[in-house]
Design an enzyme around this catalytic site. Structure first.
Site, PDB file in Angstrom:
ATOM      1  CB  CYS A   1       6.265   2.186  13.939  1.00 34.70           C
ATOM      2  SG  CYS A   1       7.503   1.441  12.966  1.00 34.70           S
TER       3      CYS A   1
ATOM      4  NE  ARG B   1       0.898   4.682  12.786  1.00 36.23           N
ATOM      5  CZ  ARG B   1       0.642   5.477  11.632  1.00 36.23           C
ATOM      6  NH1 ARG B   1      -0.452   5.579  11.258  1.00 36.23           N
ATOM      7  NH2 ARG B   1       1.548   5.874  10.944  1.00 36.23           N
TER       8      ARG B   1
ATOM      9  CD1 TRP C   1       4.617  -4.193  10.162  1.00 35.47           C
ATOM     10  CD2 TRP C   1       5.788  -3.133   8.993  1.00 35.47           C
ATOM     11  NE1 TRP C   1       4.482  -4.887   8.814  1.00 35.47           N
ATOM     12  CE2 TRP C   1       5.304  -4.304   8.190  1.00 35.47           C
ATOM     13  CE3 TRP C   1       6.650  -2.382   8.251  1.00 35.47           C
ATOM     14  CZ2 TRP C   1       5.543  -4.383   6.781  1.00 35.47           C
ATOM     15  CZ3 TRP C   1       6.973  -2.267   6.699  1.00 35.47           C
ATOM     16  CH2 TRP C   1       6.362  -3.598   6.012  1.00 35.47           C
TER      17      TRP C   1
ATOM     18  CG  ASN D   1       6.329   5.674  11.627  1.00 32.29           C
ATOM     19  OD1 ASN D   1       6.619   4.902  10.703  1.00 32.29           O
ATOM     20  ND2 ASN D   1       4.940   6.291  11.479  1.00 32.29           N
ATOM     21  N   GLY D   2       9.638   5.521  10.573  1.00 30.21           N
ATOM     22  CA  GLY D   2      10.065   5.908   9.279  1.00 30.21           C
ATOM     23  C   GLY D   2      11.496   5.293   8.852  1.00 30.21           C
TER      24      GLY D   2
ATOM     25  CD  GLU E   1     -10.644  -5.277  -2.021  1.00 31.94           C
ATOM     26  OE1 GLU E   1      -9.780  -5.014  -2.495  1.00 31.94           O
ATOM     27  OE2 GLU E   1     -10.728  -4.965  -0.970  1.00 31.94           O
TER      28      GLU E   1
ATOM     29  CE  LYS F   1      -9.734  -6.976   1.707  1.00 31.80           C
ATOM     30  NZ  LYS F   1      -9.661  -5.542   1.412  1.00 31.80           N
TER      31      LYS F   1
ATOM     32  CD  GLU G   1      -5.736  -7.508   3.271  1.00 32.30           C
ATOM     33  OE1 GLU G   1      -6.575  -7.282   2.686  1.00 32.30           O
ATOM     34  OE2 GLU G   1      -5.006  -6.398   3.632  1.00 32.30           O
TER      35      GLU G   1
ATOM     36  CG  HIS H   1      -5.297 -16.542 -22.796  1.00 29.33           C
ATOM     37  ND1 HIS H   1      -5.064 -16.563 -24.021  1.00 29.33           N
ATOM     38  CD2 HIS H   1      -6.542 -15.821 -22.644  1.00 29.33           C
ATOM     39  CE1 HIS H   1      -5.967 -16.526 -24.809  1.00 29.33           C
ATOM     40  NE2 HIS H   1      -7.010 -15.795 -23.932  1.00 29.33           N
TER      41      HIS H   1
ATOM     42  CE  LYS I   1      -6.936   0.140   7.641  1.00 35.25           C
ATOM     43  NZ  LYS I   1      -7.777  -0.546   6.872  1.00 35.25           N
TER      44      LYS I   1
HETATM   45  O1  M6R Z   1      -4.531   3.673   3.055  1.00 40.07           O
HETATM   46  P1  M6R Z   1      -4.558   3.319   1.750  1.00 40.07           P
HETATM   47  O2  M6R Z   1      -5.995   3.131   1.230  1.00 40.07           O
HETATM   48  O3  M6R Z   1      -3.697   4.150   0.943  1.00 40.07           O
HETATM   49  O4  M6R Z   1      -3.972   1.836   1.889  1.00 40.07           O
HETATM   50  C1  M6R Z   1      -3.864   1.052   0.428  1.00 40.07           C
HETATM   51  C2  M6R Z   1      -3.617  -0.341   0.736  1.00 40.07           C
HETATM   52  O5  M6R Z   1      -2.321  -0.477   1.492  1.00 40.07           O
HETATM   53  C3  M6R Z   1      -4.557  -1.059   1.260  1.00 40.07           C
HETATM   54  O6  M6R Z   1      -5.884  -0.969   0.604  1.00 40.07           O
HETATM   55  C4  M6R Z   1      -4.364  -2.331   1.318  1.00 40.07           C
HETATM   56  O7  M6R Z   1      -4.588  -3.083   0.185  1.00 40.07           O
HETATM   57  C5  M6R Z   1      -5.512  -3.102   2.302  1.00 40.07           C
HETATM   58  N1  M6R Z   1      -4.701  -4.072   3.412  1.00 40.07           N
HETATM   59  C6  M6R Z   1      -6.254  -4.239   1.601  1.00 40.07           C
HETATM   60  O8  M6R Z   1      -7.036  -4.749   2.458  1.00 40.07           O
END
Ligand code: M6R
Length: 607
Positions: free
Chosen positions: A2, A27, A70, A96-97, A479, A483, A486, A502, A602
């Site tokens: 958060c 966040r 969050w 937060n936590g 990736e 992307k 996501e 396979h 994030k």
């Molecule tokens: O802050 P970080 O690089 O450790 O984050 C890792 C992942 O959470 C982050 O790369 C996530 O997969 C992204 N949202 C992808 O776009």
């Protein structure tokens, strides 16, 4: 997971709190709230904008705390939103936590007559602090006492109605920093909300509790005594944290990729191809003696780690393995500290699984190196040494520029390891030269933005997508798929192309999209065959390739995206760019919340 902000000073706290929440919304963004001394609390479900609209114009007070959530415990409702209070309304708290033993603490308080209004673990903490305050403790002693009962993680800011000019903050496992200004103290989960107000910051460490008043901040250790925490200077510009006139942070950040590469290379890659990495000076001996390297991270960071592993194996000849941090933590630990180095890759430097993988490695005496963007983040402080991306703040939940920044730093590390392992040769020198040119190659690749936007319109309604690659392109397939899913919510998977027959090939039909990464590398012919196989099943196809193969692939695929020709090992740095743009444009065409996709945050600071 958060965002927390707080202010105590002489001005009105409310505008800072609301602006700060906006800056931290990446966040968490399912509910938000604030408490201002003398005024009380306002909370709303939904985004910070809903809270802003609900705060009365005369909500004036010189101290306050605020939170964007969050959800981990309890639905994202107004009731469950922070700040939380105790039964008598004597303390207010943002957290937060996760409080792992909250159920047993709640049962104990309940047996003493307490009742709870929310489903959150955080309210239990407020009740514990409130109980101590009502028993006559100062706020800081009450917080310390409550935290001594708690198992779990926290970034915490607490206020008491009887001490309105004081905020008590504490940290264990969730980031917090203090902003220092004349006659004011700020607190925030990261530096972004502080930038318009101060450049002087103090990073709290795990186990710190700090008392903030307008003219002072005193840091104590929760296990006793005070601590001295030196202040640091922030050099991020305010504009860097804003959108620069672009529609979304994701687009702004993609357009910053050439500059991101330049910043990652600056002062590190010499004209003669030699590499100077100041950040690794404490790691020279373990890196020189490394016979094996384990790289770890989560999500995109794990994929950039795979790019790094390929480059290190190719140029330095050191065997590398990439292990997802969430798996590494719970596997039997078979990493030999004598000749192995652990590299943790993380944009935020706060991802809990990656941090715990670092801690596990340290417990076993394994040297650890962080590749991190956020200066002062927990991973950067807990690893034995860190190399920073210097990419500036990345706000969009979907990472783009940081992914390239990570790959660039790993490329530099691969060259540096080639030097220390006596592997420098014409090939490494040729790669170093091309790496130096990569900002302009990236610029040229991104200039295809308009044609990719047109393609995105055409494919915005596919039923699903595969991204196929081989060798160095496999992490880019992963990736590209991550992307797309996501930000656009289209189901997408990345596969090493050889795996298609396979099982996955059964899914192909005319509504399905296959994106084939087929640049002119050693595996081009294999990829061309895989593309042919996909096209023969009647699905829709896009090929990403280099100019020399454009014509022949145009005969096989429905559409072709062309990237500039470059050194074979650098191709993944370019093939990923159209995939990022494609995901963005598809998401835009589908009207998605691009910078804050549903269910995501994030920085993932919980398991
Ligand atoms: O802050 P970080 O690089 O450790 O984050 C890792 C992942 O959470 C982050 O790369 C996530 O997969 C992204 N949202 C992808 O776009």
């Amino acid at each position: 997971m958060c965002g927390i902000v707080g202010y105590v000073g002489k001005k009105n706290a409310t505008p800072f709190l609301l602006d700060g929440l906006h800056a931290l919304e990446y966040r968490g963004y399912d509910s938000a709230g604030l408490y201002v001394a003398g005024k009380g609390a306002v909370k709303r479900a939904g985004k910070v904008a809903a809270l802003t609209a609900a705060v009365p114009s005369d909500f004036y007070g010189t101290a306050g705390i605020a939170h964007t959530r969050w959800a981990t415990h309890g639905a994202p409702t107004e009731t469950n939103a922070h700040p939380h209070t105790d039964e008598g309304g004597s303390v207010w708290l943002v957290h937060n936590g996760i409080i792992e033993n909250y159920a047993e603490l709640a049962a104990e308080l309940h047996a003493g007559g307490a009742t709870f209004k929310t489903e959150t673990d955080s309210e239990v903490l407020a009740a514990l602090v409130g109980k101590e305050v009502r028993a006559g403790q100062t706020l800081e002693d009450a917080v310390a006492c409550a935290l001594s009962r708690v198992r779990g993680t926290y970034g915490l800011a607490v206020m008491s109605v009887t001490e309105p000019e004081k905020i008590v903050v504490a940290r264990l496992g969730s980031p917090l920093l203090i902003g220092v200004a004349h006659g004011a103290r700020f607190v925030a989960s990261d530096a972004t909300p502080l930038l318009p107000h101060t450049r002087e910051v103090v990073y709290l460490e795990d186990g710190d509790l700090a008392v903030l008043t307008p003219d002072a901040h005193v840091v104590h250790r929760l296990d006793g005594g005070t601590a001295t925490r030196a202040s640091a200077h922030l050099d991020w510009s305010v504009e860097a944290a804003e959108k620069n006139g672009q529609e979304h942070f994701m687009l702004k950040e993609m357009l910053e990729i050439p500059e991101t590469i330049e910043r990652a290379l600056a002062g590190r890659l010499g004209k003669d191809g030699t590499v100077t990495l100041g950040g690794v000076k404490d790691m020279r001996a373990p890196l020189r003696g490394a016979r094996r390297i384990v790289l770890t991270g989560c999500g995109s960071a794990a994929y950039s780690a795979q790019i790094g592993a390929t480059l290190i194996e190719r140029f330095a000849g050191i065997p590398c393995e990439v292990v997802l941090a969430s798996e590494l933590r719970y596997r039997p630990f078979l990493i030999d500290p004598k000749d192995t180095v652990l590299i943790a890759v993380s944009q935020s430097g706060e991802t809990l699984d990656t941090l715990e993988a670092v801690r596990e490695a340290k417990r076993h005496g394994v040297p650890t190196l962080g590749i991190v963007n956020v200066v002062g983040s927990t991973i950067s402080r807990e690893t034995d040494a860190s190399i920073y991306l210097h990419a500036g703040p990345e706000i969009s939940v979907a990472t783009t520029k940081a992914f390239i920044g990570q790959a660039t730093v790993l490329a530099l590390l691969a060259l540096s390891l080639a030097e220390t392992h006596d592997q420098t040769n014409d090939e490494t020198r040729a790669f170093a030269r091309e790496l130096g040119r990569s900002p302009s190659l990236a610029r040229a690749t991104l200039s295809a933005r308009d044609s990719i936007a047109t393609l995105a319109q055409k494919y915005a309604n596919v039923s699903g997508a595969f991204f196929l690659g081989r060798g160095a392109e496999t992490p880019i397939a992963f990736e590209g798929a991550l992307k797309l899913k996501e930000v656009s919510y289209i189901h997408a998977e990345g596969y090493p192309a050889g795996e298609m027959k396979h099982g996955p090939i059964a899914l192909l039909d005319p509504e399905f999209l296959v994106v084939a990464l087929a640049p002119g590398d050693a595996l081009f012919e294999k990829m061309r065959s895989n593309l042919q196989e996909a096209a023969a099943r009647g699905c829709r196809t896009i090929a990403v390739t280099t100019p020399e193969h454009q014509e022949e692939l145009a005969r096989l695929a429905d559409d072709v995206i062309v990237i500039p020709k470059t050194h074979e090992a650098l191709l993944p740095f370019l093939t990923v760019l159209p995939l990022q743009l494609f995901a963005y444009e598809v998401a835009k065409a589908r009207g998605c919340h691009i910078d804050q996709p549903r269910n995501l945050a994030k920085s993932v600071t919980v398991e």
